[in-house]
Design a protein around this motif. Sequence first.
Motif, PDB file in Angstrom:
ATOM      1  N   LEU A 165       0.981  -7.156 -14.885  1.00  0.00           N
ATOM      2  CA  LEU A 165       2.239  -6.951 -15.598  1.00  0.00           C
ATOM      3  C   LEU A 165       2.957  -8.278 -15.798  1.00  0.00           C
ATOM      4  CD1 LEU A 165       4.698  -5.231 -16.626  1.00  0.00           C
ATOM      5  CD2 LEU A 165       5.385  -5.019 -14.219  1.00  0.00           C
ATOM      6  N   PHE A 166       3.490  -8.449 -17.007  1.00  0.00           N
ATOM      7  CA  PHE A 166       4.358  -9.593 -17.299  1.00  0.00           C
ATOM      8  C   PHE A 166       5.795  -9.110 -17.439  1.00  0.00           C
ATOM      9  CE2 PHE A 166       0.328 -11.355 -18.742  1.00  0.00           C
ATOM     10  CZ  PHE A 166       0.430 -12.692 -18.404  1.00  0.00           C
ATOM     11  N   LEU A 167       6.712  -9.838 -16.827  1.00  0.00           N
ATOM     12  CA  LEU A 167       8.142  -9.665 -17.082  1.00  0.00           C
ATOM     13  C   LEU A 167       8.561 -10.883 -17.894  1.00  0.00           C
ATOM     14  CD1 LEU A 167       9.374  -8.646 -13.506  1.00  0.00           C
ATOM     15  CD2 LEU A 167       8.763  -7.136 -15.399  1.00  0.00           C
ATOM     16  N   ASP A 198       0.820  -1.214   0.000  1.00  0.00           N
ATOM     17  CA  ASP A 198       0.000   0.000   0.000  1.00  0.00           C
ATOM     18  C   ASP A 198       0.853   1.262   0.000  1.00  0.00           C
ATOM     19  OD1 ASP A 198      -2.243  -1.592   0.066  1.00  0.00           O
ATOM     20  OD2 ASP A 198      -2.506  -1.461   2.240  1.00  0.00           O
ATOM     21  N   LYS A 199       1.917   1.258   0.778  1.00  0.00           N
ATOM     22  CA  LYS A 199       2.731   2.466   0.929  1.00  0.00           C
ATOM     23  C   LYS A 199       3.649   2.724  -0.259  1.00  0.00           C
ATOM     24  CE  LYS A 199       2.810   2.751   5.979  1.00  0.00           C
ATOM     25  NZ  LYS A 199       3.666   2.820   7.196  1.00  0.00           N
ATOM     26  N   SER A 200       4.009   1.635  -0.984  1.00  0.00           N
ATOM     27  CA  SER A 200       5.001   1.792  -2.050  1.00  0.00           C
ATOM     28  C   SER A 200       4.452   1.593  -3.457  1.00  0.00           C
ATOM     29  CB  SER A 200       6.145   0.788  -1.838  1.00  0.00           C
ATOM     30  OG  SER A 200       5.683  -0.542  -2.065  1.00  0.00           O
ATOM     31  N   GLY A 201       3.186   1.213  -3.548  1.00  0.00           N
ATOM     32  CA  GLY A 201       2.638   0.883  -4.866  1.00  0.00           C
ATOM     33  C   GLY A 201       3.160  -0.458  -5.366  1.00  0.00           C
ATOM     34  N   GLY A 202       3.509  -1.330  -4.423  1.00  0.00           N
ATOM     35  CA  GLY A 202       4.060  -2.642  -4.773  1.00  0.00           C
ATOM     36  C   GLY A 202       2.998  -3.716  -4.874  1.00  0.00           C
ATOM     37  N   GLY A 203       3.430  -4.962  -4.670  1.00  0.00           N
ATOM     38  CA  GLY A 203       2.500  -6.071  -4.785  1.00  0.00           C
ATOM     39  C   GLY A 203       3.227  -7.397  -4.769  1.00  0.00           C
ATOM     40  N   VAL A 204       2.678  -8.362  -5.489  1.00  0.00           N
ATOM     41  CA  VAL A 204       3.193  -9.728  -5.480  1.00  0.00           C
ATOM     42  C   VAL A 204       3.728 -10.086  -6.858  1.00  0.00           C
ATOM     43  CG1 VAL A 204       2.686 -12.126  -4.908  1.00  0.00           C
ATOM     44  CG2 VAL A 204       1.397 -10.287  -3.806  1.00  0.00           C
ATOM     45  N   THR A 205       4.908 -10.702  -6.891  1.00  0.00           N
ATOM     46  CA  THR A 205       5.486 -11.194  -8.136  1.00  0.00           C
ATOM     47  C   THR A 205       5.652 -12.699  -8.042  1.00  0.00           C
ATOM     48  OG1 THR A 205       6.683  -9.137  -8.564  1.00  0.00           O
ATOM     49  CG2 THR A 205       7.494 -11.116  -9.677  1.00  0.00           C
ATOM     50  N   PHE A 206       5.205 -13.394  -9.069  1.00  0.00           N
ATOM     51  CA  PHE A 206       5.349 -14.845  -9.139  1.00  0.00           C
ATOM     52  C   PHE A 206       6.440 -15.162 -10.153  1.00  0.00           C
ATOM     53  CE2 PHE A 206       1.065 -14.003  -7.668  1.00  0.00           C
ATOM     54  CZ  PHE A 206       0.977 -14.835  -6.557  1.00  0.00           C
ATOM     55  N   TYR A 236      -4.254  -6.521  -4.760  1.00  0.00           N
ATOM     56  CA  TYR A 236      -2.799  -6.484  -4.795  1.00  0.00           C
ATOM     57  C   TYR A 236      -2.335  -6.437  -6.253  1.00  0.00           C
ATOM     58  CZ  TYR A 236      -3.079  -8.313   0.029  1.00  0.00           C
ATOM     59  OH  TYR A 236      -3.357  -8.502   1.359  1.00  0.00           O
ATOM     60  N   HIS A 237      -1.329  -5.619  -6.535  1.00  0.00           N
ATOM     61  CA  HIS A 237      -0.747  -5.568  -7.873  1.00  0.00           C
ATOM     62  C   HIS A 237      -0.029  -6.885  -8.137  1.00  0.00           C
ATOM     63  CE1 HIS A 237       2.227  -4.509 -11.016  1.00  0.00           C
ATOM     64  NE2 HIS A 237       1.305  -3.644 -11.416  1.00  0.00           N
ATOM     65  N   ARG A 238      -0.274  -7.467  -9.340  1.00  0.00           N
ATOM     66  CA  ARG A 238       0.237  -8.806  -9.644  1.00  0.00           C
ATOM     67  C   ARG A 238       1.178  -8.785 -10.850  1.00  0.00           C
ATOM     68  NH1 ARG A 238      -5.856 -10.772 -10.229  1.00  0.00           N
ATOM     69  NH2 ARG A 238      -5.756  -8.786 -11.344  1.00  0.00           N
ATOM     70  N   VAL A 239       2.336  -9.430 -10.669  1.00  0.00           N
ATOM     71  CA  VAL A 239       3.319  -9.563 -11.736  1.00  0.00           C
ATOM     72  C   VAL A 239       3.647 -11.046 -11.918  1.00  0.00           C
ATOM     73  CG1 VAL A 239       5.710  -9.096 -12.434  1.00  0.00           C
ATOM     74  CG2 VAL A 239       4.358  -7.293 -11.353  1.00  0.00           C
ATOM     75  N   VAL A 240       3.755 -11.463 -13.167  1.00  0.00           N
ATOM     76  CA  VAL A 240       4.215 -12.817 -13.478  1.00  0.00           C
ATOM     77  C   VAL A 240       5.505 -12.715 -14.283  1.00  0.00           C
ATOM     78  CG1 VAL A 240       3.710 -14.971 -14.688  1.00  0.00           C
ATOM     79  CG2 VAL A 240       1.904 -13.814 -13.419  1.00  0.00           C
ATOM     80  N   ASP A 241       6.569 -13.263 -13.723  1.00  0.00           N
ATOM     81  CA  ASP A 241       7.893 -13.277 -14.358  1.00  0.00           C
ATOM     82  C   ASP A 241       8.045 -14.629 -15.045  1.00  0.00           C
ATOM     83  OD1 ASP A 241      10.544 -13.084 -15.045  1.00  0.00           O
ATOM     84  OD2 ASP A 241      11.304 -12.837 -13.013  1.00  0.00           O
ATOM     85  N   THR A 242       8.061 -14.642 -16.376  1.00  0.00           N
ATOM     86  CA  THR A 242       7.931 -15.893 -17.111  1.00  0.00           C
ATOM     87  C   THR A 242       8.777 -15.924 -18.379  1.00  0.00           C
ATOM     88  OG1 THR A 242       6.322 -17.312 -18.286  1.00  0.00           O
ATOM     89  CG2 THR A 242       5.898 -14.950 -18.284  1.00  0.00           C
ATOM     90  N   THR A 283      -3.010 -21.169 -21.629  1.00  0.00           N
ATOM     91  CA  THR A 283      -2.564 -20.885 -20.263  1.00  0.00           C
ATOM     92  C   THR A 283      -2.109 -19.440 -20.140  1.00  0.00           C
ATOM     93  OG1 THR A 283      -1.877 -23.180 -19.909  1.00  0.00           O
ATOM     94  CG2 THR A 283      -0.906 -21.511 -18.473  1.00  0.00           C
ATOM     95  N   VAL A 284      -1.292 -18.989 -21.103  1.00  0.00           N
ATOM     96  CA  VAL A 284      -0.787 -17.615 -21.080  1.00  0.00           C
ATOM     97  C   VAL A 284      -1.942 -16.617 -21.094  1.00  0.00           C
ATOM     98  CG1 VAL A 284       0.583 -15.897 -22.329  1.00  0.00           C
ATOM     99  CG2 VAL A 284       1.375 -18.266 -22.219  1.00  0.00           C
ATOM    100  N   LEU A 285      -2.919 -16.838 -21.949  1.00  0.00           N
ATOM    101  CA  LEU A 285      -4.032 -15.891 -22.089  1.00  0.00           C
ATOM    102  C   LEU A 285      -4.945 -15.904 -20.863  1.00  0.00           C
ATOM    103  CD1 LEU A 285      -4.976 -16.366 -25.862  1.00  0.00           C
ATOM    104  CD2 LEU A 285      -3.473 -14.654 -24.806  1.00  0.00           C
ATOM    105  N   GLU A 286      -5.110 -17.069 -20.234  1.00  0.00           N
ATOM    106  CA  GLU A 286      -5.934 -17.138 -19.026  1.00  0.00           C
ATOM    107  C   GLU A 286      -5.243 -16.434 -17.866  1.00  0.00           C
ATOM    108  OE1 GLU A 286      -9.144 -17.788 -16.663  1.00  0.00           O
ATOM    109  OE2 GLU A 286      -8.977 -18.106 -18.835  1.00  0.00           O
ATOM    110  N   ILE A 287      -3.945 -16.638 -17.748  1.00  0.00           N
ATOM    111  CA  ILE A 287      -3.184 -15.962 -16.699  1.00  0.00           C
ATOM    112  C   ILE A 287      -3.228 -14.449 -16.904  1.00  0.00           C
ATOM    113  CG2 ILE A 287      -0.854 -15.600 -15.770  1.00  0.00           C
ATOM    114  CD1 ILE A 287      -2.143 -18.250 -14.909  1.00  0.00           C
ATOM    115  N   ALA A 288      -3.225 -14.023 -18.176  1.00  0.00           N
ATOM    116  CA  ALA A 288      -3.232 -12.588 -18.491  1.00  0.00           C
ATOM    117  C   ALA A 288      -4.479 -11.885 -17.956  1.00  0.00           C
ATOM    118  CB  ALA A 288      -3.126 -12.391 -19.998  1.00  0.00           C
ATOM    119  N   LYS A 289      -5.574 -12.610 -17.812  1.00  0.00           N
ATOM    120  CA  LYS A 289      -6.809 -12.004 -17.309  1.00  0.00           C
ATOM    121  C   LYS A 289      -6.701 -11.611 -15.843  1.00  0.00           C
ATOM    122  CE  LYS A 289      -9.643 -14.877 -20.399  1.00  0.00           C
ATOM    123  NZ  LYS A 289     -10.656 -15.978 -20.455  1.00  0.00           N
TER     124      LYS A 289
END
Length: 302
Positions: A179-181, A123-131, A155-161, A169-175
């Motif tokens: 952000l994708f890395l 909340d304080k940093s504009g962060g979130g969770v990265t998988f 929570y802001h969500r990032v997938v590093d893939t 699978t990619v398109l379902e996860i995108a929903k």
Amino acid sequence: MNTGLIFDIKKFAINDGPGIRLTVFFKGCNLQCKWCHNPESMSPKVQKMYNTKKCIGALSCIEICPNEALKMTSEGIVTNYNECNLCGKCAEVCPTKAFEMLGSAIPISELMKKIDNEAIFFDKSGGGVTFSGGEPLMHSNYLLTALKECGKRMYHRVVDTTAFSKLETVLEIAKHTELFLIDLKVMNSEKHKEYTGVGNEKILSNIVELAKTKSEIIFRIPLIKGVNTSKENIMQTALFINSLNGNRKVVNLLPYHNISENKHLKLGNSNSFTKFEVPSKIEIEEIILMFKKQGITATIGG
């Protein structure tokens, strides 16, 4: 899937997306990059690391081993993996944590508790969770459940893939991802297969389709001298990025380092380590300039 095999959860991560993040590292990858700085992430199975520098010869590990798979030698404790069942008892009793078990099946409910505990920093940093991983898309059912739970909490969500997966699978996860890395390793498919074990046709085609969804994507390029630092490869990479739907003008450059050598030693597979050359500062500056001429901002790190 109620549990996922996870080998690390890193708090206060600042290089895996915006703000302060909690990064979840899945175990198992369908690429086998020869320069991978997380070799402990490659196998989809539980593994054991042994650090000879930490070992003080307490021998409690040998005494507790139910299969008598451990032996003290002049080079430290040696594990007979034909007898070891990876029960982890040696790691539990080791007073200096010379043994470390890699890979733990964590239920979604337990994972979400760990994530919720960090919410104040998001909340304080504009962060979130990265998988991250390994390859999180190998655990698609568990990943999708975790992403949905994070979405409920805003929570802001990032997938590093690597994007090496079924397109569905990619398109379902995108929903369920903000952000994708995505790594762009080598544009030539034969060379890509030589260094990662797989060709890149599926990866590139998945990226093309993912870009059509308007998903936010930041590309990462691990810079390995002699593998992907040539002018030809950089130009092909820039042309590919510029051909995609949407405004994708930022690339993170990740210069190679040999930190994985020590990890290979701890895993007992030092023969698997391949040492590559680090690109020079001048070479990196030239690559940044090449991207700039194509309208792409390349930054080191990220």
